[in-house]
Design a protein around this motif. Structure first.
Motif, PDB file in Angstrom:
ATOM      1  N   ASP A 198       1.116  -0.935   0.071  1.00  0.00           N
ATOM      2  CA  ASP A 198       0.200  -0.205  -0.077  1.00  0.00           C
ATOM      3  C   ASP A 198       0.851   1.604  -0.254  1.00  0.00           C
ATOM      4  O   ASP A 198       1.988   1.253   0.271  1.00  0.00           O
ATOM      5  N   THR A 199       0.742   1.920  -0.128  1.00  0.00           N
ATOM      6  CA  THR A 199       0.510   3.592  -0.254  1.00  0.00           C
ATOM      7  C   THR A 199       0.403   4.849   1.027  1.00  0.00           C
ATOM      8  O   THR A 199      -0.793   4.439   1.185  1.00  0.00           O
ATOM      9  N   ASP A 200       1.542   5.131   2.404  1.00  0.00           N
ATOM     10  CA  ASP A 200       0.758   5.331   2.971  1.00  0.00           C
ATOM     11  C   ASP A 200       0.547   6.475   2.741  1.00  0.00           C
ATOM     12  O   ASP A 200       1.164   7.751   1.985  1.00  0.00           O
ATOM     13  N   PRO A 201      -0.822   6.970   3.278  1.00  0.00           N
ATOM     14  CA  PRO A 201      -1.618   8.827   2.695  1.00  0.00           C
ATOM     15  C   PRO A 201      -0.921   9.839   3.299  1.00  0.00           C
ATOM     16  O   PRO A 201      -0.886  10.794   2.544  1.00  0.00           O
ATOM     17  N   ALA A 202      -0.080   9.649   4.605  1.00  0.00           N
ATOM     18  CA  ALA A 202       0.258  10.318   5.285  1.00  0.00           C
ATOM     19  C   ALA A 202       1.790  10.860   4.059  1.00  0.00           C
ATOM     20  O   ALA A 202       2.348  12.230   3.742  1.00  0.00           O
ATOM     21  N   THR A 203       2.697  10.127   3.859  1.00  0.00           N
ATOM     22  CA  THR A 203       4.283  10.120   3.902  1.00  0.00           C
ATOM     23  C   THR A 203       4.525  10.039   2.384  1.00  0.00           C
ATOM     24  O   THR A 203       5.154  10.414   1.817  1.00  0.00           O
ATOM     25  N   GLY A 204       3.347   9.400   1.783  1.00  0.00           N
ATOM     26  CA  GLY A 204       3.795   9.009  -0.120  1.00  0.00           C
ATOM     27  C   GLY A 204       4.380   7.591   0.034  1.00  0.00           C
ATOM     28  O   GLY A 204       5.012   6.982  -0.845  1.00  0.00           O
ATOM     29  N   GLU A 205       5.108   7.311   1.382  1.00  0.00           N
ATOM     30  CA  GLU A 205       5.759   6.135   0.929  1.00  0.00           C
ATOM     31  C   GLU A 205       4.907   4.317   0.880  1.00  0.00           C
ATOM     32  O   GLU A 205       4.318   4.424   2.020  1.00  0.00           O
ATOM     33  N   PRO A 206       5.754   3.400   0.163  1.00  0.00           N
ATOM     34  CA  PRO A 206       5.589   2.090   0.345  1.00  0.00           C
ATOM     35  C   PRO A 206       5.818   1.737   2.106  1.00  0.00           C
ATOM     36  O   PRO A 206       6.151   2.434   2.385  1.00  0.00           O
ATOM     37  N   ALA A 207       4.139   0.893   1.884  1.00  0.00           N
ATOM     38  CA  ALA A 207       3.385  -0.006   3.648  1.00  0.00           C
ATOM     39  C   ALA A 207       3.374  -1.158   2.707  1.00  0.00           C
ATOM     40  O   ALA A 207       2.570  -1.646   2.759  1.00  0.00           O
ATOM     41  N   PRO A 208       4.608  -2.234   3.163  1.00  0.00           N
ATOM     42  CA  PRO A 208       4.650  -2.889   2.194  1.00  0.00           C
ATOM     43  C   PRO A 208       4.142  -4.044   3.652  1.00  0.00           C
ATOM     44  O   PRO A 208       4.558  -3.487   4.928  1.00  0.00           O
ATOM     45  N   ARG A 209       3.842  -5.172   3.400  1.00  0.00           N
ATOM     46  CA  ARG A 209       3.187  -6.510   4.434  1.00  0.00           C
ATOM     47  C   ARG A 209       3.199  -8.142   4.209  1.00  0.00           C
ATOM     48  O   ARG A 209       2.770  -7.592   2.548  1.00  0.00           O
ATOM     49  N   VAL A 210       3.028  -8.639   4.036  1.00  0.00           N
ATOM     50  CA  VAL A 210       2.753 -10.381   4.170  1.00  0.00           C
ATOM     51  C   VAL A 210       1.676 -10.962   5.029  1.00  0.00           C
ATOM     52  O   VAL A 210       2.446 -10.539   5.627  1.00  0.00           O
ATOM     53  N   HIS A 211       0.904 -12.231   4.761  1.00  0.00           N
ATOM     54  CA  HIS A 211       0.095 -12.081   5.139  1.00  0.00           C
ATOM     55  C   HIS A 211       0.630 -13.317   5.896  1.00  0.00           C
ATOM     56  O   HIS A 211       1.490 -14.057   5.078  1.00  0.00           O
ATOM     57  N   VAL A 212       0.117 -13.756   6.724  1.00  0.00           N
ATOM     58  CA  VAL A 212       1.310 -14.470   8.022  1.00  0.00           C
ATOM     59  C   VAL A 212       0.353 -15.523   8.733  1.00  0.00           C
ATOM     60  O   VAL A 212       0.803 -16.982   8.180  1.00  0.00           O
ATOM     61  N   ARG A 213      -0.715 -15.563   9.243  1.00  0.00           N
ATOM     62  CA  ARG A 213      -1.772 -16.443   9.432  1.00  0.00           C
ATOM     63  C   ARG A 213      -2.866 -15.733   9.757  1.00  0.00           C
ATOM     64  O   ARG A 213      -3.129 -14.952  10.292  1.00  0.00           O
ATOM     65  N   GLY A 214      -4.332 -16.227   9.914  1.00  0.00           N
ATOM     66  CA  GLY A 214      -5.588 -16.177   9.764  1.00  0.00           C
ATOM     67  C   GLY A 214      -5.789 -14.403   9.180  1.00  0.00           C
ATOM     68  O   GLY A 214      -5.572 -14.240   8.536  1.00  0.00           O
TER      69      GLY A 214
END
Length: 174
Positions: free
Chosen positions: A115-131
């Motif tokens: 995603d892109t952080d709406p405040a900074t415009g920086e990428p906000a990457p994440r990965v699904h772990v469980r549940g």
């Protein structure tokens, strides 16, 4: 339980998704954005205790909870409950390791989302772990992904588990 065992090889995870205890209230535990677990304003110093808590963590529609077969306590999470602190290749998969020792191979069962952080415009990457639990990909790990990325239709992508995951537009500060 097979899914839980696959998520934490050699350790197994409790089947929190099967437990439906009564809600017992809230406990003053906060998982900070930097991954530090706090209790009543102080860091929890015992890594083993934090790991134990992480294994009984569940996200429900009303927030994050520590769940046992007999009780359910709501906690606060500033960003995401885990941080992806390492990535390695295993066959055709990129396998992420979290700050709590869980592993998730990006692919059909474990999405990698930027995603892109709406405040900074920086990428906000994440990965699904469980549940419904995700790990924020740390900046050094994200840089490793960018180094592995290839250009596809004007976007940088990484491949894992038979899928292509976009990291962002080429030349957008990546």
């Amino acid at each position: 339980m097979a899914e839980a065992a696959r998520q934490a090889p050699g350790r197994g995870l409790p089947p929190v998704h099967l437990w439906n205890p009564a809600h017992c209230g809230e406990i003053d535990i906060v998982i900070c954005a930097d991954g530090v677990w706090m209790h009543e304003g102080s860091p929890i110093g015992r890594a083993e205790l934090v790991r134990l808590f992480s294994t009984v963590l569940r996200k429900d529609p009303d927030g994050y909870h520590l769940v046992t077969p007999v009780e359910k306590l709501k906690i606060a999470v500033e960003d995401l409950p885990f941080r992806a602190v390492a990535v390695r290749e295993a066959g055709d998969a990129l396998v992420f390791t979290t700050d709590q020792g869980d592993e998730a191979g990006a692919g059909p069962d474990h999405a990698l989302v930027v995603d892109t952080d709406p405040a900074t415009g920086e990428p906000a990457p994440r990965v699904h772990v469980r549940g419904d639990l995700w790990a924020r990909i740390t900046r050094p790990v994200f840089y490793e992904l960018v180094e592995r990325a290839v250009e596809q239709d004007g976007r940088l992508v990484v491949r894992s588990g038979g899928l292509a995951f976009p990291l962002g537009p080429q030349g957008a500060g990546l």
